[in-house]
Motif scaffolding. Structure first.
Motif, PDB file in Angstrom:
ATOM      1  N   ILE A  29     -32.999 -58.538  35.380  1.00 17.26           N
ATOM      2  CA  ILE A  29     -34.453 -58.499  35.563  1.00 17.26           C
ATOM      3  C   ILE A  29     -34.996 -57.164  35.048  1.00 17.26           C
ATOM      4  O   ILE A  29     -36.023 -57.113  34.356  1.00 17.26           O
ATOM      5  CB  ILE A  29     -34.827 -58.728  37.039  1.00 17.26           C
ATOM      6  CG1 ILE A  29     -34.541 -60.181  37.426  1.00 17.26           C
ATOM      7  CG2 ILE A  29     -36.292 -58.386  37.292  1.00 17.26           C
ATOM      8  CD1 ILE A  29     -34.694 -60.468  38.903  1.00 17.26           C
ATOM      9  N   GLY A  30     -34.328 -56.059  35.341  1.00 18.59           N
ATOM     10  CA  GLY A  30     -34.763 -54.750  34.854  1.00 18.59           C
ATOM     11  C   GLY A  30     -34.703 -54.660  33.334  1.00 18.59           C
ATOM     12  O   GLY A  30     -35.604 -54.110  32.694  1.00 18.59           O
TER      13      GLY A  30
ATOM     14  N   LEU B  58     -37.901 -53.983  30.890  1.00 23.78           N
ATOM     15  CA  LEU B  58     -37.960 -52.869  29.940  1.00 23.78           C
ATOM     16  C   LEU B  58     -38.112 -53.367  28.499  1.00 23.78           C
ATOM     17  O   LEU B  58     -38.847 -52.762  27.707  1.00 23.78           O
ATOM     18  CB  LEU B  58     -36.716 -52.003  30.074  1.00 23.78           C
ATOM     19  CG  LEU B  58     -36.631 -51.191  31.378  1.00 23.78           C
ATOM     20  CD1 LEU B  58     -35.305 -50.456  31.456  1.00 23.78           C
ATOM     21  CD2 LEU B  58     -37.784 -50.225  31.483  1.00 23.78           C
ATOM     22  N   ALA B  59     -37.447 -54.448  28.151  1.00 24.48           N
ATOM     23  CA  ALA B  59     -37.584 -55.006  26.800  1.00 24.48           C
ATOM     24  C   ALA B  59     -39.010 -55.498  26.571  1.00 24.48           C
ATOM     25  O   ALA B  59     -39.574 -55.305  25.487  1.00 24.48           O
ATOM     26  CB  ALA B  59     -36.587 -56.140  26.601  1.00 24.48           C
ATOM     27  N   HIS B  60     -39.603 -56.117  27.571  1.00 27.39           N
ATOM     28  CA  HIS B  60     -40.982 -56.598  27.455  1.00 27.39           C
ATOM     29  C   HIS B  60     -41.943 -55.424  27.298  1.00 27.39           C
ATOM     30  O   HIS B  60     -42.866 -55.480  26.476  1.00 27.39           O
ATOM     31  CB  HIS B  60     -41.346 -57.428  28.680  1.00 27.39           C
ATOM     32  CG  HIS B  60     -42.721 -58.006  28.602  1.00 27.39           C
ATOM     33  ND1 HIS B  60     -43.785 -57.422  29.227  1.00 27.39           N
ATOM     34  CD2 HIS B  60     -43.204 -59.099  27.955  1.00 27.39           C
ATOM     35  CE1 HIS B  60     -44.872 -58.130  28.970  1.00 27.39           C
ATOM     36  NE2 HIS B  60     -44.552 -59.146  28.201  1.00 27.39           N
TER      37      HIS B  60
ATOM     38  N   SER C  18     -45.571 -52.329  23.768  1.00 23.43           N
ATOM     39  CA  SER C  18     -46.091 -51.026  23.384  1.00 23.43           C
ATOM     40  C   SER C  18     -45.850 -50.687  21.918  1.00 23.43           C
ATOM     41  O   SER C  18     -46.611 -49.919  21.340  1.00 23.43           O
ATOM     42  CB  SER C  18     -45.482 -49.935  24.264  1.00 23.43           C
ATOM     43  OG  SER C  18     -44.091 -49.838  24.023  1.00 23.43           O
ATOM     44  N   THR C  19     -44.812 -51.233  21.285  1.00 21.47           N
ATOM     45  CA  THR C  19     -44.508 -50.830  19.911  1.00 21.47           C
ATOM     46  C   THR C  19     -44.636 -51.956  18.898  1.00 21.47           C
ATOM     47  O   THR C  19     -45.203 -51.754  17.827  1.00 21.47           O
ATOM     48  CB  THR C  19     -43.088 -50.243  19.822  1.00 21.47           C
ATOM     49  OG1 THR C  19     -42.154 -51.222  20.279  1.00 21.47           O
ATOM     50  CG2 THR C  19     -42.967 -48.986  20.643  1.00 21.47           C
TER      51      THR C  19
END
Length: 73
Positions: A14-15, A19-21, A26-27
């Protein structure tokens, strides 16, 4: 049922997805959105800029004062 190892692995997955999302939003996503909008806008009639001038008599904004005729209100 649920062992501590399974719970830890689920939380890690889940973490990692979270973080991937965040990284994607953002990039990568802003660049894709900008190129899609530019592709839609390019070549359209709205692609050309048009300055409007204010008519001194009636106060309306028109593209060409030479072709404008004020209407009586």
């Amino acid at each position: 049922m649920f062992s501590p190892m399974k719970i830890i692995l689920i939380l890690l997955v889940i973490g990692a997805v979270f973080l991937a999302h965040r990284f994607y939003r953002s990039t990568i996503a802003p660049g894709l959105e900008k190129s899609r909008k530019n592709r839609e806008f390019k070549g359209s009639r709205a692609d050309k800029m048009l300055d409007l001038e204010e008519c001194p008599r009636c106060g309306s904004f028109v593209a060409d004062l030479g072709e404008h005729s004020c209407k009586d209100k």
